[in-house]
Design a protein around this motif. Structure first.
Motif, PDB file in Angstrom:
ATOM      1  N   TYR A 222     120.898  70.729 120.232  1.00 54.41           N
ATOM      2  CA  TYR A 222     119.441  70.604 120.043  1.00 54.41           C
ATOM      3  C   TYR A 222     118.650  71.010 121.289  1.00 54.41           C
ATOM      4  O   TYR A 222     117.569  71.583 121.175  1.00 54.41           O
ATOM      5  CB  TYR A 222     119.065  69.177 119.624  1.00 54.41           C
TER       6      TYR A 222
ATOM      7  N   LYS B  76     118.814  60.736 116.328  1.00 55.77           N
ATOM      8  CA  LYS B  76     118.346  60.701 114.927  1.00 55.77           C
ATOM      9  C   LYS B  76     119.475  61.098 113.995  1.00 55.77           C
ATOM     10  O   LYS B  76     119.666  60.516 112.934  1.00 55.77           O
ATOM     11  CB  LYS B  76     117.190  61.698 114.757  1.00 55.77           C
ATOM     12  N   ASN B  77     120.231  62.087 114.424  1.00 53.07           N
ATOM     13  CA  ASN B  77     121.342  62.608 113.643  1.00 53.07           C
ATOM     14  C   ASN B  77     122.439  61.557 113.401  1.00 53.07           C
ATOM     15  O   ASN B  77     123.167  61.628 112.421  1.00 53.07           O
ATOM     16  CB  ASN B  77     121.910  63.810 114.417  1.00 53.07           C
TER      17      ASN B  77
ATOM     18  N   LEU C  48     116.819  64.078 119.054  1.00 50.72           N
ATOM     19  CA  LEU C  48     117.299  64.586 117.767  1.00 50.72           C
ATOM     20  C   LEU C  48     118.774  64.255 117.556  1.00 50.72           C
ATOM     21  O   LEU C  48     119.202  63.970 116.437  1.00 50.72           O
ATOM     22  CB  LEU C  48     117.063  66.099 117.654  1.00 50.72           C
TER      23      LEU C  48
END
Ligand code: ATR
Length: 262
Positions: A238, A110-111, A107
Motif C-alpha cells: 500500500y 484495515k485489510n 490500509l
C-alpha cells in the motif's frame, strides 16, 4: 524513458523494483524503477538529479527517511509531523517529500479486519518507521499507545512529537490488544526478541513490520499461542501504491500477479 529509484543502505533486499516495474508494465508507462545503495554524502546530488530531470522521483528507505529532509524544498503535512519521508517528487520545479508509510500502515490494518478503534497498542522499537505507525494509530483512534525500545532515550524522544505516548522500559510487557514488532529483530530467520510474551493470553493481534521472512519467530510463537498474526506485506504494497499514484496519477491494481512477486 523516465527513471525512478529506491535509495537506502542496505538496499539489496528491497522488493520495490519488482513491484513498481510490474505496475509500470501493466499501466503501459514508459519508465523504469531501480534500486541504488547510497551514502549520506550522495543525498544532495540525488535531489539535484531530480531538478536536472535525470531522475523523476525516488523512494527513501532505511536509514535516510529523516536525513533526506534537509535537501527538500517542501514537505507534506504528514511528512512534516513525522519528520519522515519515503517518497520524493518534483512538482512545479519544487522537490516535495511525502510520507506514504502512514497510509500504507492504515490500509494494511484495515485489510486485517481487526478493529483497532479504542484498543491498546504496544509498539516494540523506535526506528525510522515508528513515527508513521504512531501517526496512523492516532488517526485510527486507538485508546492508548505504549512504546518500548532497547535504547530508552529513542522511545522518549518520540514523546516530543507524540505527547500521548506512554513509554515503558525494555522487557516490561503491559496489557495490550495489539503488539507491533517494529524492531529489525526477525530479519534473520532465527532472531528472537529477548522479551517474554508467553503470558499475554490469546486473541490479540501480533503484527510484524517485517515481511521477508513472511513469518518471523515473533509471529510463529504468537500463532502457536492462539493469537492472530499479520506481517508487513500489505503495508509495503500500500505504501508503494500510494507512491505510484503520486508519480503517475494512476492507482495501480493489487492483484494475484502482485502477490506472486512476494
Ligand atoms: P534506525 O534505528 O536507524 O532507524 P531501524 O531499522 O529503523 O533503524 O530501527 C531498528 C530498531 O530495531 C531500533 O528500535 C533498534 O533498537 P535500538 O534503538 O536500541 O538500536 C531495534 N533493534 C535492533 N536490534 C535489536 C535487538 N537485538 N534487540 C532489541 N531491539 C533491537
Amino acid at each position: 524513458m523516465k527513471k525512478f529509484l529506491v535509495i537506502g543502505n542496505p538496499i539489496e533486499h528491497s522488493l520495490s523494483p519488482k513491484l513498481h516495474n510490474c505496475w509500470l508494465k501493466n499501466n503501459n508507462i514508459d519508465a523504469i524503477y531501480e534500486m541504488r545503495k547510497v551514502e549520506s554524502g550522495d543525498l544532495k546530488n540525488l535531489v539535484l538529479d531530480i531538478k536536472r530531470k535525470n531522475i523523476s522521483g525516488f523512494n527513501v528507505t532505511v536509514p535516510f527517511k529523516n536525513e533526506i529532509i534537509h535537501y527538500l524544498d517542501e514537505l507534506s503535512l504528514e511528512a512534516k509531523i513525522t519528520q519522515s519521508v519515503n517518497t520524493v517528487c518534483l512538482e512545479e520545479e519544487k522537490i516535495i517529500g511525502y510520507n506514504t508509510d502512514i497510509i500504507g500502515f492504515e490500509l494494511g490494518i484495515k485489510n486485517t479486519k481487526f478493529s483497532l478503534e479504542g484498543k491498546k497498542v504496544f509498539i516494540l522499537g523506535a526506528g525510522g518507521v515508528v513515527p508513521s505507525i504512531i501517526f496512523a494509530l492516532n488517526k485510527i483512534k486507538v485508546s492508548e499507545i505504549i512504546i518500548s525500545n532497547r535504547t530508552l532515550k529513542k522511545a522518549e524522544n518520540l514523546k516530543k512529537i507524540f505527547t500521548n505516548l506512554k513509554v515503558v522500559s525494555w522487557g516490561e510487557v503491559p496489557n495490550f490488544d495489539m503488539i507491533i514488532n517494529a524492531t529489525s529483530v526477525g530479519l534473520n530467520n532465527n532472531d528472537e526478541l529477548n522479551i517474554d510474551l508467553s503470558k499475554v493470553g490469546k486473541q490479540k493481534l501480533f503484527y510484524d513490520v517485517i515481511y521477508n521472512p513472511s513469518e518471523t519467530r515473533f509471529l510463529r510463537n504468537a500463532k502457536q499461542s492462539g493469537n492472530k498474526i499479520e506481517n508487513g506485506r500489505m503495508m509495503f504494497i500500500y505504501q508503494a501504491s500510494a507512491a505510484f499514484k503520486l508519480w503517475h496519477g494512476v492507482q495501480p491494481k493489487i492483484n494475484k500477479e502482485i502477490f506472486e512477486l512476494f
